[in-house]
Structures are given as C-alpha cells and as structure tokens.
Design an enzyme around this catalytic site. Structure first.
Site, mmCIF file in Angstrom:
data_model
loop_
_atom_site.group_PDB
_atom_site.id
_atom_site.type_symbol
_atom_site.label_atom_id
_atom_site.label_comp_id
_atom_site.label_asym_id
_atom_site.label_seq_id
_atom_site.Cartn_x
_atom_site.Cartn_y
_atom_site.Cartn_z
ATOM 1 N N CYS A 132 0.838 -1.204 0.000
ATOM 2 C CA CYS A 132 0.000 0.000 0.000
ATOM 3 C C CYS A 132 0.869 1.248 0.000
ATOM 4 O O CYS A 132 1.429 1.626 1.039
ATOM 5 C CB CYS A 132 -0.928 -0.008 1.209
ATOM 6 S SG CYS A 132 -2.006 1.447 1.300
ATOM 7 N N CYS A 135 -0.402 4.123 2.189
ATOM 8 C CA CYS A 135 -0.253 3.837 3.615
ATOM 9 C C CYS A 135 1.182 4.074 4.082
ATOM 10 O O CYS A 135 1.418 4.636 5.160
ATOM 11 C CB CYS A 135 -0.630 2.394 3.926
ATOM 12 S SG CYS A 135 -2.270 1.891 3.387
ATOM 13 N N ASP A 136 2.147 3.638 3.287
ATOM 14 C CA ASP A 136 3.527 3.552 3.753
ATOM 15 C C ASP A 136 4.534 4.404 2.985
ATOM 16 O O ASP A 136 5.706 4.453 3.362
ATOM 17 C CB ASP A 136 3.990 2.091 3.701
ATOM 18 C CG ASP A 136 3.133 1.193 4.580
ATOM 19 O OD1 ASP A 136 2.641 1.677 5.616
ATOM 20 O OD2 ASP A 136 2.941 0.014 4.227
#
Length: 316
Positions: A132, A135-136
């Site tokens: 992701c 997300c990261d």
C-alpha cells in the site's frame, strides 16, 4: 439466534460493531485467523484522523475492538465455511462454533493483497515490504523504492511514490506493461521513474538494518542482478475474500461484492457489505471505517422495519 452477525473485523467490521452495539443490537463479530485485518501488519498509521502523532496498526484495531465490546458486541473466533442465504434466518457453518443463525449479516471480510511468494517477502512485510503506497510511502522519503507490477495499480503507486522517493524502479516480469497507455505515458514522463522490465523477482534482499534490494533474473539473458532499494512495494492486485459465499451475492468479475450505489445493501435483503470486500478503488482504513458505519445504519434500519412488520402480523 442473533439479530446480526458481522463476519470479519478490520476498521469496517469493528466500526459496524460499535454502531450496532450502541443501538442495542448485540452483534456477534466472527474473527478470522487474522483479527483486525491488514492493519495488524502495519506498524505506524499516520493518516487515520485523531492521532496527530500516528498510532500503531495493531493498537488502533485493539482500541476499536475494546470500544465495540464496551457497548456489548460479542467476539468469537472461527472460520466461516459457508452461509445459507436461501432461507430466513440465515445459517452459517463456522469451524469451532458450529451452526449459527442470524436475521441479518454484515460482510466485512476484506481483500487480501497478492504476494509473489519469494524468499524475504513475507518476513519483511511492514519492515520494508508493503502492498500500500498511500499507507507507507511517507516512510521512504528520499529513498530508493521498487514497485513490482505492470498494471494500472502498479503504475499509479509508482507515480504516487515519486512524491517521496529519490528514485522508483518499476519491475515487471514481462517486456510489456498491462497498464493503460495514458497511465504509461504519465509515469514514463516522470524523471524519477526507472524501468526494469522483463525481469522476474527472485528474492527480497535484506541485512541487519532491513531491506536493501530485490534480486531479479533478466529473462532475456538469464543473468541475475540485485536492484538496490530500501522499500519494495508489491502491486500485483488483491483478492476479495468472498469465496465462502458460494455465488449467492452479486460480485463483479474480480469477486468484489456489488452494493447498491450510496448504500451498503447487496442483492440479498438483510445482507450488507463494507470495507475492502466491496471497495475496488480506495482501500483505506478511514474509508473502510466509514463504510462500516453505513452498513450498521442500513442494517439497523432494516431490522427495525422487520420487527415492525412482525409486530403488525402478530396483532392481526
């Protein structure tokens, strides 16, 4: 006999549990083998509102679980083998729990990211390996990153990661990409993106400090090489966890549950879907939580109408 059973946890299922429990519906939440969903494999969550300093993924999920329990939600661990939606109440066959019955169902079983199955991959999820970018990606500012995949999703992630990375290398096992031409043109024009096409990933390379690169084989020459990177993003798709439904719920060609636009309603009255199992676009913790709220409110409204109908029948 339960008024409602929620299958799956994660932000969607736990939010639905909080709302339904507060409405005195006493929901049963069935946790699978990974309670809390994909966020339990995420270290720092920095894009969930209300946590200015970020929060650990497992801690966020545990807090949501405790909140649902506080209002009366019941949690039990089991694997749902099948669901019979041909009759009322719905019947569930659950490993370890036997047969359960429910007037309504909330499906929040999520979608599992596809992995390559190469050495060093699973061992380093959350420690340099991710599925992701949104997300990261922030954690890889000014670092070299690899994105594995050749579809629109992979190139979209590669483009997004150039906001943070010093260099993004796209690795694909074929010499041609599957992504749309407009997406290819957009990413190819980005000077931060490099290409390693016709390369088969063999191993995520690490040392004591973490991920250092990806070993690949050049399919044209057979030679092996290591592409340096501190982050490896696997972007080869997701698989929605809908196999246990046995085709009773309408899904798209990839298996994602189809809901009535603007609602969580499926084609089966009394069955609602939320989270990544019905989300082909966003797949974020906050959007999953929002759809869990929608499912709970839709479910509550359905139960109230059902109980009103039963009372009217009883007085005739």
């Amino acid at each position: 006999m339960y008024k409602t059973i929620i299958i799956g946890t994660g932000p969607a299922g736990l939010t639905a549990a909080i709302y339904l429990a507060r409405a005195n519906m006493k929901p049963l939440v069935i946790e699978g083998p990974q309670p809390g969903g994909q966020l339990t494999t995420t270290t720092d969550v920095e894009n969930f509102p209300g946590f200015p300093d970020g929060i650990m993924g497992p801690v966020l999920m545990e807090n949501m679980r405790k909140q649902a329990e506080r209002f009366g939600a019941e949690f039990r661990t089991g694997w749902v083998n099948s669901v019979d939606m041909s009759r009322r109440p719905f019947k569930l066959d659950v490993d370890g729990l036997g047969e359960l019955e429910a007037e309504t169902l909330v499906l929040s079983t999520g979608a599992s990211a596809k992995y390559l199955g190469i050495p060093g991959e699973q061992d380093n999820v959350g420690r340099g390996v991710s599925t992701c970018a949104t997300c990261d990606g922030f954690f890889f500012r000014n670092r070299e990153i690899i994105v594995i995949g050749g579809g629109d999703s992979a190139l979209e992630e590669a483009g997004f990661l150039t906001r943070f990375a010093s260099k993004v290398t796209v690795v694909h096992r074929r010499d041609e990409l599957r992504a749309s031409k407009i997406m290819q043109d957009r990413v190819r024009s980005n000077e931060k993106v490099e290409w390693a096409l016709d390369r088969t990933p063999l191993e995520v390379v690490t040392n004591d400090m973490g991920v250092t690169g990806l070993k690949v084989r050049n399919n044209a020459t057979g030679e092996e090489e290591v592409i340096s990177a501190t982050g490896v993003f696997v972007a080869i798709g997701h698989t929605p966890n809908t196999g246990f439904l046995g085709g009773q719920i309408d899904t798209d060609e990839n298996g994602y549950i189809i809901v009535k636009p603007g609602t969580s309603e499926t084609n089966v009255p009394g069955v609602f879907a939320c989270g990544d199992v019905q989300d082909t676009r966003y797949r974020q913790a906050i959007t999953a939580a929002g759809s869990g709220c929608m499912a709970a409110l839709d479910c509550e409204k359905y139960i109230e109408a059902l109980e009103h109908e039963q009372k009217e029948l009883a007085t005739k």
